[in-house]
Write a protein that holds these residues in place. Sequence first.
Motif, PDB file in Angstrom:
ATOM      1  N   LEU A  25       0.831  -1.205   0.000  1.00 61.58           N
ATOM      2  CA  LEU A  25       0.000   0.000   0.000  1.00 61.58           C
ATOM      3  C   LEU A  25       0.864   1.254   0.000  1.00 61.58           C
ATOM      4  O   LEU A  25       0.597   2.225  -0.722  1.00 61.58           O
ATOM      5  N   TYR A  26       1.921   1.223   0.806  1.00 59.26           N
ATOM      6  CA  TYR A  26       2.806   2.382   0.960  1.00 59.26           C
ATOM      7  C   TYR A  26       3.522   2.705  -0.349  1.00 59.26           C
ATOM      8  O   TYR A  26       3.742   3.878  -0.681  1.00 59.26           O
ATOM      9  N   ALA A  27       3.861   1.669  -1.124  1.00 64.27           N
ATOM     10  CA  ALA A  27       4.619   1.844  -2.362  1.00 64.27           C
ATOM     11  C   ALA A  27       3.719   2.004  -3.586  1.00 64.27           C
ATOM     12  O   ALA A  27       4.219   2.164  -4.694  1.00 64.27           O
ATOM     13  N   GLY A  28       2.393   1.937  -3.405  1.00 64.67           N
ATOM     14  CA  GLY A  28       1.498   2.026  -4.550  1.00 64.67           C
ATOM     15  C   GLY A  28       1.463   0.770  -5.389  1.00 64.67           C
ATOM     16  O   GLY A  28       1.064   0.783  -6.553  1.00 64.67           O
ATOM     17  N   VAL A  29       1.901  -0.352  -4.804  1.00 68.53           N
ATOM     18  CA  VAL A  29       1.877  -1.654  -5.472  1.00 68.53           C
ATOM     19  C   VAL A  29       0.580  -2.373  -5.096  1.00 68.53           C
ATOM     20  O   VAL A  29       0.105  -2.259  -3.966  1.00 68.53           O
ATOM     21  N   ALA A  94      15.305   0.843   2.466  1.00 70.13           N
ATOM     22  CA  ALA A  94      14.019   1.328   2.964  1.00 70.13           C
ATOM     23  C   ALA A  94      14.131   2.756   3.488  1.00 70.13           C
ATOM     24  O   ALA A  94      13.201   3.554   3.354  1.00 70.13           O
ATOM     25  N   GLY A  95      15.274   3.110   4.075  1.00 70.21           N
ATOM     26  CA  GLY A  95      15.441   4.438   4.641  1.00 70.21           C
ATOM     27  C   GLY A  95      15.478   5.546   3.609  1.00 70.21           C
ATOM     28  O   GLY A  95      15.327   6.716   3.937  1.00 70.21           O
ATOM     29  N   ARG A  96      15.659   5.179   2.338  1.00 76.13           N
ATOM     30  CA  ARG A  96      15.751   6.187   1.290  1.00 76.13           C
ATOM     31  C   ARG A  96      14.379   6.688   0.845  1.00 76.13           C
ATOM     32  O   ARG A  96      14.273   7.720   0.204  1.00 76.13           O
ATOM     33  N   MET A  97      13.339   5.928   1.144  1.00 76.90           N
ATOM     34  CA  MET A  97      12.014   6.319   0.677  1.00 76.90           C
ATOM     35  C   MET A  97      11.403   7.342   1.622  1.00 76.90           C
ATOM     36  O   MET A  97      11.469   7.199   2.836  1.00 76.90           O
ATOM     37  N   GLU A  98      10.822   8.374   1.046  1.00 78.63           N
ATOM     38  CA  GLU A  98      10.175   9.410   1.840  1.00 78.63           C
ATOM     39  C   GLU A  98       8.732   9.549   1.386  1.00 78.63           C
ATOM     40  O   GLU A  98       8.422   9.436   0.212  1.00 78.63           O
ATOM     41  N   VAL A  99       7.844   9.776   2.346  1.00 78.45           N
ATOM     42  CA  VAL A  99       6.437   9.963   1.988  1.00 78.45           C
ATOM     43  C   VAL A  99       6.277  11.230   1.151  1.00 78.45           C
ATOM     44  O   VAL A  99       5.492  11.299   0.234  1.00 78.45           O
ATOM     45  N   SER A 100       7.017  12.254   1.457  1.00 82.78           N
ATOM     46  CA  SER A 100       7.052  13.451   0.623  1.00 82.78           C
ATOM     47  C   SER A 100       8.407  14.109   0.809  1.00 82.78           C
ATOM     48  O   SER A 100       9.054  13.934   1.840  1.00 82.78           O
ATOM     49  N   SER A 108      -0.224  11.502  -0.911  1.00 86.26           N
ATOM     50  CA  SER A 108      -1.542  12.101  -1.100  1.00 86.26           C
ATOM     51  C   SER A 108      -1.867  12.257  -2.578  1.00 86.26           C
ATOM     52  O   SER A 108      -3.033  12.263  -2.977  1.00 86.26           O
ATOM     53  N   ASP A 109      -0.843  12.409  -3.429  1.00 85.37           N
ATOM     54  CA  ASP A 109      -1.065  12.507  -4.866  1.00 85.37           C
ATOM     55  C   ASP A 109      -1.173  11.141  -5.511  1.00 85.37           C
ATOM     56  O   ASP A 109      -1.629  11.006  -6.644  1.00 85.37           O
ATOM     57  N   THR A 110      -0.720  10.115  -4.807  1.00 87.15           N
ATOM     58  CA  THR A 110      -0.643   8.778  -5.378  1.00 87.15           C
ATOM     59  C   THR A 110      -1.882   7.951  -5.059  1.00 87.15           C
ATOM     60  O   THR A 110      -2.341   7.160  -5.873  1.00 87.15           O
ATOM     61  N   ILE A 111      -2.426   8.129  -3.881  1.00 87.12           N
ATOM     62  CA  ILE A 111      -3.516   7.279  -3.414  1.00 87.12           C
ATOM     63  C   ILE A 111      -4.741   8.130  -3.105  1.00 87.12           C
ATOM     64  O   ILE A 111      -4.644   9.119  -2.370  1.00 87.12           O
ATOM     65  N   ASN A 112      -5.879   7.739  -3.667  1.00 85.13           N
ATOM     66  CA  ASN A 112      -7.145   8.362  -3.320  1.00 85.13           C
ATOM     67  C   ASN A 112      -8.200   7.266  -3.181  1.00 85.13           C
ATOM     68  O   ASN A 112      -7.874   6.075  -3.254  1.00 85.13           O
ATOM     69  N   SER A 113      -9.452   7.656  -2.989  1.00 86.28           N
ATOM     70  CA  SER A 113     -10.497   6.667  -2.694  1.00 86.28           C
ATOM     71  C   SER A 113     -10.708   5.684  -3.834  1.00 86.28           C
ATOM     72  O   SER A 113     -11.120   4.542  -3.612  1.00 86.28           O
TER      73      SER A 113
END
Length: 223
Positions: A25-29, A94-100, A108-113
């Motif tokens: 979910l976090y990665a948009g997969v 894993a530490g390289r990934m940032e939510v923004s 917020s731009d990647t995941i919506n309802s």
Amino acid sequence: GMKGERALLLYPPGLDYVAAFFGCLYAGVIAVPAYPPRFNRSLSRLLVIVRDAQAAVALTDSRIYSRVSQQIKDTPELSSLDWLVTDEASGNDAGRMEVSGENGFDISDTINSDTLAFLQYTSGSTASPKGIMLTHNNLLHNIDRIEQCLGAMNDSQAMMAWLPPYHDMGLIGGILHPLYSGYPVILMSPLDFLQRPIRWLQAISHYRCTISPAPNFAYDLCV
């Protein structure tokens, strides 16, 4: 870099499965929960899911992978997947990934309802597995209905759950709803329950659980 791809989750019930689901979910997969393959058992059900979901990667743990690694090598559709054994993976990346931030990834731009959350497949016990596309809105609606049925839950209450996380009640009712409502959940393997049903009752008593979902046959086993 795998946003929108499908990832098979091939884990026994447990925390590795939970972490992998939320990692997707976090990665948009798009997560595809499935029963892990078993040594010397038919892979026909799993292959149907691989083809239908057009999976690109399979996530599993070292115990499952070691049991079926030869079957994977002998099955082109499985050997063509990228296999990630997550309990052996390094956490350095894993530490390289940032939510923004500077890399421009903003959840917020990647995941919506309407974003597809995961693919849920039927058990395949009576016919070939059939997949259902579940969006984040589908999940929130389902969780909200559970909330209405249970009433207000808080951290002074707790759930005991042993239902398989591959199906909706185990995943949505037993994992996602407690997180949504903010109360603790104690997870137990379905096999531990089936081997000795009294373990379920003992766990409810030990952890002072106030709710525990189960199908009718579970109560028959306890009796």
